[in-house]
Write an enzyme that holds these catalytic residues in place. Sequence first.
Site, short mmCIF file in Angstrom:
data_model
loop_
_atom_site.label_atom_id
_atom_site.label_comp_id
_atom_site.label_asym_id
_atom_site.label_seq_id
_atom_site.Cartn_x
_atom_site.Cartn_y
_atom_site.Cartn_z
N ASP A 116 -4.74 -5.95 8.09
CA ASP A 116 -3.95 -6.89 7.32
C ASP A 116 -2.54 -6.38 7.10
OD1 ASP A 116 -6.03 -8.66 7.03
OD2 ASP A 116 -6.77 -7.72 5.21
N GLN A 125 -0.64 11.18 5.77
CA GLN A 125 -1.59 12.08 5.11
C GLN A 125 -2.78 12.40 6.02
OE1 GLN A 125 -0.82 13.54 1.96
NE2 GLN A 125 1.05 12.60 2.75
#
Length: 424
Positions: A116, A125
């Site tokens: 999305d 990360q």
Amino acid sequence: MQKLVINGGKKLSGEVTIGGAKNSTVALIPAAILSSTPVVLDSVPQIRDVDNLRSILLDMNVTSEVKNDVLKIDPTEIHFAELPSGKVSSLRASYYFMGAMLGRFGKAVVGFPGGDDIGPRPIDQHIKGFEALGAHVENKNGQIIITAPKEGLTGAKIFLDMVSVGATINVILAAVRAKGTTVIENAAKEPEIIDLATFLNNMGATIRGVGTETIRIEGVDELRSNNSHTIIPDRIEAGTYLSLAAASGGDILINNIISEHLDAFLAKLDEMGVNLEIGEDSIYVKPSPEIKAVNIKTMPYPGFATDLQQPITPLLMQSKGEAMIIDTIYPKRIKHISQLQKMGGDISSENDLIFVHGGSKLTGATVSADEIRAGACLMIAGLIADGTTVIENAENILRGYDRVVWKLHQLQADVELVGKDDLN
């Protein structure tokens, strides 16, 4: 393009049973390739994302079979394969194959993940975690190429700069078969991470501390699945049906709920005056005479889930007063606003704040579900609106909600999916 046609404004009642958690399932399926033996997952939701992940497994010669809500995955004849953009670009959770393939093969080549479009969701990360374990990561021609050293991955201490569910899961998948001890600090605490760790520990992994800020992983040489794993109930699906039940006037029983996973959400419903009867594994939504406006701020778990800020919006539109929503996780998650305005909703956004004026009289309109949770929001709005609502791009709703049309029919809703789909 599929469309969901809703004839709204009708009294809903009955009961619905929540399926297995989507956000667990999309991590458990990639995790299955870490096993040396076939894997059985129970309570698997019938959603598009599962079909997409099974297709990716097939590219690695991993066969799978689904019957009802049981998924059998056989990775015993797996071979390494690059996963270029295409299937990967349509599903963000495909990035869990980075950690799983790195743990299984010591390398991974994956196209940039999709999913999305709700604002920036960087994977820095994830990369930081892989590099801490000793892997080399490069971005080449739109692909992420991750390679472990010849001696393999080595456990390390990793502090995540921000709480990230995706990075926490990916580091677990990569570290579970690394040499030595890995410590993840500032780890995400979501129930879906606990579910993944339970699955891996039952196969012989040693993962401790899930559900806290610090997770410790002792690497093992092999993982073997001996028992089926039952996926936890989907707290986001549960919250969506709770919002629907409250917005439509109550008299709906929702089964297969772990209410503790919804503490922050249920606290807001209580603050709004929603009349709930909470059982051991179910919640009955009673008629509530008056709904009060409240302010909502999304936070990492155990705070109010970002995935529920859109589904609760139609309920806020039924309230008395003005509500404000601050989404600290994905502040650009506002694609539902312009669509609700088409239906007569008094809602706006300014400087990453969403303002909802209660008492809106919603009327059916043609709207577009541009992502999963926006689609759920519009679905609820359509069910309580007068007239007919047509939701275009309904396949986005099917990506994340188990047998949604069938379940709505159980609640006496007048809905129809236009366009063939084998899930409904």
